[in-house]
Write a protein that holds these residues in place. Structure first.
Motif, PDB file in Angstrom:
ATOM      1  N   ASP A  90       0.840  -1.197   0.000  1.00 39.86           N
ATOM      2  CA  ASP A  90       0.000   0.000   0.000  1.00 39.86           C
ATOM      3  C   ASP A  90       0.876   1.248   0.000  1.00 39.86           C
ATOM      4  N   GLY A  91       0.487   2.230  -0.786  1.00 41.94           N
ATOM      5  CA  GLY A  91       1.271   3.444  -0.900  1.00 41.94           C
ATOM      6  C   GLY A  91       2.428   3.318  -1.860  1.00 41.94           C
ATOM      7  N   SER A  92       2.417   2.300  -2.696  1.00 45.09           N
ATOM      8  CA  SER A  92       3.526   2.088  -3.636  1.00 45.09           C
ATOM      9  C   SER A  92       3.414   3.050  -4.823  1.00 45.09           C
ATOM     10  N   LEU A  93       4.438   3.066  -5.625  1.00 42.94           N
ATOM     11  CA  LEU A  93       4.439   3.933  -6.807  1.00 42.94           C
ATOM     12  C   LEU A  93       3.351   3.527  -7.798  1.00 42.94           C
ATOM     13  N   ALA A  94       3.103   2.227  -7.940  1.00 42.73           N
ATOM     14  CA  ALA A  94       2.055   1.760  -8.853  1.00 42.73           C
ATOM     15  C   ALA A  94       0.687   2.253  -8.397  1.00 42.73           C
ATOM     16  N   GLU A  95       0.436   2.191  -7.109  1.00 43.82           N
ATOM     17  CA  GLU A  95      -0.843   2.672  -6.586  1.00 43.82           C
ATOM     18  C   GLU A  95      -0.955   4.185  -6.755  1.00 43.82           C
ATOM     19  N   LEU A  96       0.132   4.895  -6.568  1.00 45.57           N
ATOM     20  CA  LEU A  96       0.145   6.338  -6.754  1.00 45.57           C
ATOM     21  C   LEU A  96      -0.237   6.705  -8.188  1.00 45.57           C
ATOM     22  N   HIS A  97       0.327   6.029  -9.179  1.00 50.34           N
ATOM     23  CA  HIS A  97       0.005   6.298 -10.580  1.00 50.34           C
ATOM     24  C   HIS A  97      -1.453   5.946 -10.886  1.00 50.34           C
ATOM     25  N   ARG A  98      -1.941   4.847 -10.308  1.00 50.15           N
ATOM     26  CA  ARG A  98      -3.333   4.460 -10.526  1.00 50.15           C
ATOM     27  C   ARG A  98      -4.284   5.513  -9.960  1.00 50.15           C
ATOM     28  N   LEU A  99      -3.979   6.006  -8.776  1.00 51.81           N
ATOM     29  CA  LEU A  99      -4.815   7.029  -8.156  1.00 51.81           C
ATOM     30  C   LEU A  99      -4.778   8.338  -8.942  1.00 51.81           C
ATOM     31  N   GLU A 100      -3.613   8.699  -9.474  1.00 51.92           N
ATOM     32  CA  GLU A 100      -3.523   9.911 -10.292  1.00 51.92           C
ATOM     33  C   GLU A 100      -4.386   9.787 -11.552  1.00 51.92           C
TER      34      GLU A 100
END
Length: 112
Positions: free
Chosen positions: A23-33
């Motif tokens: 949780d809070g990974s770079l992949a999740e960050l890009h998905r949320l953006e």
């Protein structure tokens, strides 16, 4: 020394796991953006639609032109003295239909 290296490698692997997968990974960050951009686009479309609807409501409240246009388009009403012509496209294999003009001499069909 060997235990220290093994500890540092384990710490490095744990931090890499958090960076790329957890949780809070770079992949999740890009998905949320991407989700934020998509939702912003949807919100902009809804704001435009709301503005159009608000203008339509104001037009219907203040003027008769919008009301008359709706009566003509949706109800097929015509003014007194006007002639209504309806054009029907011919279907293949059907005989052309003749259409008589409708005038507003009938009661209840005229706009005031």
């Amino acid at each position: 020394m060997r235990w220290l290296m093994l500890g540092l490698v384990c710490l490095l692997l744990a931090l890499q796991y958090r960076l790329w997968i957890a949780d809070g990974s770079l992949a999740e960050l890009h998905r949320l953006e991407r989700e934020i951009e998509e939702q912003s686009r949807i919100n902009d479309q809804l704001l435009e639609r709301n503005a159009r609807l608000e203008m339509e409501v104001m037009d219907l409240k203040e003027g008769n032109q919008g009301l008359e246009q709706r009566a003509r388009e949706q109800l097929g009403l015509i003014r007194e003295g006007e002639t209504f012509y309806q054009l029907v496209e011919e279907s293949p294999g059907r005989m052309p239909a003749t259409i008589a003009p409708r005038t507003s001499n009938t009661a209840g069909a005229a706009l005031q």
